[in-house]
Write a protein that holds these residues in place. Structure first.
Motif, PDB file in Angstrom:
ATOM      1  N   GLN A   1       0.817  -1.213   0.000  1.00  0.00           N
ATOM      2  CA  GLN A   1       0.000   0.000   0.000  1.00  0.00           C
ATOM      3  C   GLN A   1       0.857   1.272   0.000  1.00  0.00           C
ATOM      4  O   GLN A   1       0.337   2.352  -0.296  1.00  0.00           O
ATOM      5  N   LEU A   2       2.118   1.172   0.341  1.00  0.00           N
ATOM      6  CA  LEU A   2       2.973   2.362   0.379  1.00  0.00           C
ATOM      7  C   LEU A   2       3.159   2.995  -1.003  1.00  0.00           C
ATOM      8  O   LEU A   2       3.068   4.226  -1.126  1.00  0.00           O
ATOM      9  N   PRO A   3       3.423   2.238  -2.081  1.00  0.00           N
ATOM     10  CA  PRO A   3       3.465   2.882  -3.405  1.00  0.00           C
ATOM     11  C   PRO A   3       2.142   3.521  -3.807  1.00  0.00           C
ATOM     12  O   PRO A   3       2.140   4.564  -4.480  1.00  0.00           O
ATOM     13  N   ASN A   4       1.031   2.915  -3.405  1.00  0.00           N
ATOM     14  CA  ASN A   4      -0.265   3.522  -3.720  1.00  0.00           C
ATOM     15  C   ASN A   4      -0.442   4.859  -3.010  1.00  0.00           C
ATOM     16  O   ASN A   4      -0.949   5.826  -3.601  1.00  0.00           O
ATOM     17  N   LEU A   5      -0.014   4.916  -1.743  1.00  0.00           N
ATOM     18  CA  LEU A   5      -0.110   6.184  -1.014  1.00  0.00           C
ATOM     19  C   LEU A   5       0.814   7.237  -1.621  1.00  0.00           C
ATOM     20  O   LEU A   5       0.440   8.416  -1.720  1.00  0.00           O
ATOM     21  N   ALA A   6       2.007   6.830  -2.034  1.00  0.00           N
ATOM     22  CA  ALA A   6       2.924   7.786  -2.672  1.00  0.00           C
ATOM     23  C   ALA A   6       2.360   8.303  -3.985  1.00  0.00           C
ATOM     24  O   ALA A   6       2.428   9.511  -4.277  1.00  0.00           O
ATOM     25  N   ALA A   7       1.783   7.415  -4.773  1.00  0.00           N
ATOM     26  CA  ALA A   7       1.179   7.850  -6.032  1.00  0.00           C
ATOM     27  C   ALA A   7      -0.010   8.780  -5.796  1.00  0.00           C
ATOM     28  O   ALA A   7      -0.209   9.773  -6.524  1.00  0.00           O
ATOM     29  N   ALA A   8      -0.803   8.479  -4.771  1.00  0.00           N
ATOM     30  CA  ALA A   8      -1.937   9.353  -4.452  1.00  0.00           C
ATOM     31  C   ALA A   8      -1.462  10.737  -4.027  1.00  0.00           C
ATOM     32  O   ALA A   8      -2.068  11.758  -4.401  1.00  0.00           O
ATOM     33  N   CYS A   9      -0.375  10.810  -3.261  1.00  0.00           N
ATOM     34  CA  CYS A   9       0.166  12.112  -2.852  1.00  0.00           C
ATOM     35  C   CYS A   9       0.614  12.924  -4.065  1.00  0.00           C
ATOM     36  O   CYS A   9       0.332  14.131  -4.164  1.00  0.00           O
ATOM     37  N   VAL A  10       1.306  12.274  -5.003  1.00  0.00           N
ATOM     38  CA  VAL A  10       1.778  12.988  -6.199  1.00  0.00           C
ATOM     39  C   VAL A  10       0.606  13.480  -7.035  1.00  0.00           C
ATOM     40  O   VAL A  10       0.607  14.616  -7.534  1.00  0.00           O
ATOM     41  N   LEU A  11      -0.415  12.656  -7.200  1.00  0.00           N
ATOM     42  CA  LEU A  11      -1.571  13.067  -7.997  1.00  0.00           C
ATOM     43  C   LEU A  11      -2.325  14.224  -7.337  1.00  0.00           C
ATOM     44  O   LEU A  11      -2.772  15.164  -8.028  1.00  0.00           O
ATOM     45  N   LEU A  12      -2.467  14.172  -6.022  1.00  0.00           N
ATOM     46  CA  LEU A  12      -3.133  15.286  -5.335  1.00  0.00           C
ATOM     47  C   LEU A  12      -2.321  16.573  -5.458  1.00  0.00           C
ATOM     48  O   LEU A  12      -2.886  17.663  -5.648  1.00  0.00           O
TER      49      LEU A  12
END
Length: 266
Positions: free
Chosen positions: A115-126
């Motif tokens: 889930q850590l890469p998903n959270l990182a990707a979500a931060c970049v998109l936001l």
């Protein structure tokens, strides 16, 4: 830059708080998995393997069971205890029992790490969404202003719009670096656990080499049939030789006369 970031949080903008929440969730996962991988699932595998190997080779199941319970209640000791119980109940069920328990336990090692890469990707998109929104707001804000004021206002709005993107990129780095470390720890732990289970299974349930008797019997049958075939051929050859010899003897015997034909008699 830090003053501007603090101003964004002070002004109550939504995107930085959401990014901060994602980073907080990520670091909760990081600390949890680090404690599990390093202090709960990890044991002294070299000592455990050598000790349990001696006990199982000596067929001392009670000491082996006590040793596994004293070492840990999860991970490899738990799987070893399941294997010992299965060996005492039905030795043919050891490998199947260990396979079932391993498939149930091994996904726990990497649970929530991915889930850590998903959270990182979500931060970049936001951050990218907030940057696009800030740039769009800057363009609308400078409409109708003079040229000098327009350039100053646009540069100020653009720098403010890029701050969420910078925060999101820093957050992604802070999440991805621990992810790489945890992934390496989990991979090494899985390898050591598989080696320990292999040691236990090789003692409790060694693989039996199949005896292919069908091939030997078929080859012997083929040899017998070939012998019979060759013997039959030899017998047939002897019979043919005897017949040809008899024909030669008959033709060479002077006492035998040929029977005349009907035309010669007439």
């Amino acid at each position: 830059m830090l003053n501007d970031i603090f101003l964004m949080f002070r002004n109550g903008e939504i995107i930085p708080f959401v990014i901060l929440a994602f980073v907080s969730v990520g670091y909760i996962i990081i600390f949890e998995k680090f404690i599990l991988l390093q202090f709960v699932y990890r044991i002294n595998f070299e000592k455990f393997n050598s000790t349990i190997k001696k006990m199982l080779a000596a067929n001392d199941m009670e000491r082996a069971r006590s040793f596994t319970k004293a070492t840990s209640k999860t991970a490899v000791p738990m799987l070893t205890l399941k294997a010992i119980d299965a060996y005492e109940n039905d030795p043919m069920r050891v490998r199947s029992t260990v396979s079932e328990e391993s498939l149930r336990f091994f996904p726990r090692i990497r649970r929530r790490i991915n889930q850590l890469p998903n959270l990182a990707a979500a931060c970049v998109l936001l951050g990218a969404i907030a940057a696009v929104q800030g740039i769009w707001t800057s363009f609308r804000m400078v409409e109708g202003l003079e040229l000098g004021v327009k350039s100053f206002a646009f540069s100020t709005g653009l720098s403010h719009a890029l701050l969420p993107l910078a925060i999101s990129l820093v957050s992604a780095v802070l999440l991805m670096l621990p992810f790489g470390i945890l992934d390496a720890i989990a991979w090494r732990l899985e390898s050591e656990m598989e080696h320990s289970l292999c040691v236990v299974l090789n003692i409790l349930s060694p693989e039996m080499q199949p005896m292919f008797t069908g091939g030997a019997s078929s080859s012997s049958n083929q040899e017998e049939s070939s012998d019979n075939y060759s013997g039959g051929n030899a017998a047939n050859e002897n019979i043919d030789r005897a017949e040809s010899k008899g024909r030669k003897d008959d033709s060479s015997d002077p006492g035998l006369q040929e029977v005349p034909d009907e035309e010669e008699i007439i």
